[in-house]
Design a protein around this motif. Structure first.
Motif, PDB file in Angstrom:
ATOM      1  N   TRP A 165       0.806  -1.090  -0.060  1.00  0.00           N
ATOM      2  CA  TRP A 165      -0.169  -0.329   0.565  1.00  0.00           C
ATOM      3  C   TRP A 165       0.671   1.166  -0.391  1.00  0.00           C
ATOM      4  O   TRP A 165       1.822   1.164   0.686  1.00  0.00           O
ATOM      5  CB  TRP A 165      -1.079  -0.692   0.796  1.00  0.00           C
ATOM      6  N   ARG A 166       0.451   2.496  -1.002  1.00  0.00           N
ATOM      7  CA  ARG A 166       1.358   3.487  -0.612  1.00  0.00           C
ATOM      8  C   ARG A 166       0.287   4.686  -0.539  1.00  0.00           C
ATOM      9  O   ARG A 166      -0.813   4.472  -1.048  1.00  0.00           O
ATOM     10  CB  ARG A 166       1.594   3.499  -2.293  1.00  0.00           C
ATOM     11  N   ASP A 213      -5.131  10.708  -2.818  1.00  0.00           N
ATOM     12  CA  ASP A 213      -3.882   8.740  -2.592  1.00  0.00           C
ATOM     13  C   ASP A 213      -4.722   8.100  -3.401  1.00  0.00           C
ATOM     14  O   ASP A 213      -5.554   7.366  -3.394  1.00  0.00           O
ATOM     15  CB  ASP A 213      -4.704   8.807  -0.814  1.00  0.00           C
ATOM     16  N   PRO A 214      -4.080   7.654  -4.350  1.00  0.00           N
ATOM     17  CA  PRO A 214      -4.363   7.336  -5.440  1.00  0.00           C
ATOM     18  C   PRO A 214      -4.510   5.691  -5.185  1.00  0.00           C
ATOM     19  O   PRO A 214      -5.574   5.411  -6.422  1.00  0.00           O
ATOM     20  CB  PRO A 214      -2.759   7.362  -6.423  1.00  0.00           C
ATOM     21  N   MET A 215      -3.930   5.055  -4.844  1.00  0.00           N
ATOM     22  CA  MET A 215      -4.535   3.852  -4.509  1.00  0.00           C
ATOM     23  C   MET A 215      -5.808   3.812  -3.473  1.00  0.00           C
ATOM     24  O   MET A 215      -6.463   2.219  -3.476  1.00  0.00           O
ATOM     25  CB  MET A 215      -3.197   3.010  -3.577  1.00  0.00           C
ATOM     26  N   LEU A 228      -4.366  -7.699  -4.099  1.00  0.00           N
ATOM     27  CA  LEU A 228      -2.686  -6.974  -3.519  1.00  0.00           C
ATOM     28  C   LEU A 228      -1.941  -7.694  -3.595  1.00  0.00           C
ATOM     29  O   LEU A 228      -1.704  -8.890  -3.028  1.00  0.00           O
ATOM     30  CB  LEU A 228      -3.499  -5.960  -2.784  1.00  0.00           C
ATOM     31  N   ASN A 229      -0.180  -7.370  -4.035  1.00  0.00           N
ATOM     32  CA  ASN A 229       0.306  -7.966  -3.964  1.00  0.00           C
ATOM     33  C   ASN A 229       0.872  -8.413  -1.615  1.00  0.00           C
ATOM     34  O   ASN A 229      -0.045  -7.254  -1.454  1.00  0.00           O
ATOM     35  CB  ASN A 229       2.002  -7.580  -4.647  1.00  0.00           C
ATOM     36  N   ILE A 230       1.256  -9.047  -1.329  1.00  0.00           N
ATOM     37  CA  ILE A 230       1.751  -8.932  -0.113  1.00  0.00           C
ATOM     38  C   ILE A 230       3.033  -9.216  -0.313  1.00  0.00           C
ATOM     39  O   ILE A 230       4.272  -9.913  -0.227  1.00  0.00           O
ATOM     40  CB  ILE A 230       1.691 -10.175   0.689  1.00  0.00           C
ATOM     41  N   LYS A 271       2.398  -1.730   8.833  1.00  0.00           N
ATOM     42  CA  LYS A 271       2.054   0.258   7.828  1.00  0.00           C
ATOM     43  C   LYS A 271       0.304   0.032   8.221  1.00  0.00           C
ATOM     44  O   LYS A 271      -0.050  -0.767   7.737  1.00  0.00           O
ATOM     45  CB  LYS A 271       2.446  -0.586   6.515  1.00  0.00           C
ATOM     46  N   TYR A 272       0.516   1.558   8.272  1.00  0.00           N
ATOM     47  CA  TYR A 272      -0.929   1.819   8.562  1.00  0.00           C
ATOM     48  C   TYR A 272      -1.549   2.174   7.301  1.00  0.00           C
ATOM     49  O   TYR A 272      -0.869   2.341   5.835  1.00  0.00           O
ATOM     50  CB  TYR A 272      -0.484   3.079   9.321  1.00  0.00           C
TER      51      TYR A 272
END
Length: 311
Positions: free
Chosen positions: A123-124, A131-133, A150-152, A161-162
């Motif tokens: 997540w980015r 927030d594009p994602m 989504l990739n792990i 990771k928040y």
């Protein structure tokens, strides 16, 4: 109807002059979006400040404090046997989305994993609301599938990771396991005892919109401060309170931020929504601000004034 009694500052161990300087502090810091400051000490309302066009009944969106509210719903589910354990994997709850064929790490993601933000999903986050994602997730026809795809990038349960994926997925798990939404659970098991008047939450694939007054938000803090009790009713267990407000990884509990100095814990929401609990001082502080896309917080009102006012 559960109503909190009122008390005096000095009688409850707070310097009156310092607390009454909060208005000047807000003006000096140019906190023009501040809308409410509430202090509950020794189970009593000892100070209230309301900004322009606001009063006790004014409600504000909680934004990410919704996570602390969701944590409360989980505690209620455990106490009432609606959910057996926090160790249930998502592969057991939502097998059509999460399974070994999709990703071998899925079986490691449990309810506790999601509560501690350690799912490992890529997540980015973007600045403010850019927030594009998140926007991509909103546009998805099937948001659970979008998360499952989504990739792990980190082994689940190892890296904090928040990110929004974990709270969204947890809410879906709650509904699948109980047949109830977070609002349904709170409205049945907490709100009647707390005297909270709250409209049904607006649920979307990307958020839960919860609006509460400062006093009603403070009752969530009091629930944890009082070891799961509110208005003589045991809403959640004391054991869950201890778990939820203990640091599991990087000063994070079950959707509660844990103070590094051990003084307490807090729920934080975008735009200056803050709920702080200080067990040693028997104190809950709520800050609310006008909704804003910026991530500004107003914690100096607490650190530079309220905590210094403690006698």
């Amino acid at each position: 109807m559960f109503e909190l009694p009122e008390g005096k500052l000095l009688e409850n161990g707070l310097d009156e002059n310092l607390i009454y300087s909060i208005d000047d502090f807000i003006q000096a810091r140019k906190y023009r979006l501040m809308r409410s400051v509430l202090i509950i000490k020794n189970q009593k309302i000892v100070y209230e400040w309301y900004g322009e066009k606001c009063n006790r009944e004014t409600k504000h969106a909680l934004h990410s404090i919704e996570k602390s509210v969701t944590s409360t719903a989980i505690g209620i589910c455990l106490k009432n046997n609606l959910i057996e354990s926090l160790n249930i994997p998502v592969t057991q709850i939502l097998p059509e989305y999460f399974n070994d064929e999709a990703n071998v790490f899925h079986k490691l993601i449990t309810l506790k994993t999601l509560l501690t933000m350690t799912s490992g999903f890529y997540w980015r986050n973007g600045p403010h609301l850019n927030d594009p994602m998140r926007e991509q997730l909103k546009r998805s026809k099937d948001w659970l599938q979008a998360i499952a795809d989504l990739n792990i990038v980190d082994t689940p349960n190892t890296v904090f990771k928040y990110k929004v994926t974990d709270i969204y997925l947890l809410n879906a798990c709650i509904e699948r396991l109980t047949g109830k939404t977070v609002y349904d659970i709170l409205n049945e098991y907490m709100f009647p005892y707390a005297g909270i008047d709250c409209d049904p939450f607006i649920m979307t694939p990307s958020s839960i919109c919860i609006e509460l007054s400062a006093i009603d938000l403070a009752k969530f803090g009091l629930l944890y401060l009082n070891h799961g009790k509110l208005n003589n009713a045991q809403i959640i267990t004391a054991e869950y309170v201890d778990e939820a407000t203990s640091s599991h990884i990087e000063n994070y509990g079950y959707y509660w931020w844990i103070n590094e100095d051990g003084s307490g814990y807090r729920g934080l929401g975008r735009g200056g929504q803050e709920l702080h609990v200080y067990p040693e001082h028997d104190m809950v502080v709520v800050l609310q601000a006008q909704d804003s896309p910026r991530s500004k917080f107003y914690t100096p009102i607490i650190t530079d004034v309220i905590l210094k006012a403690l006698k």
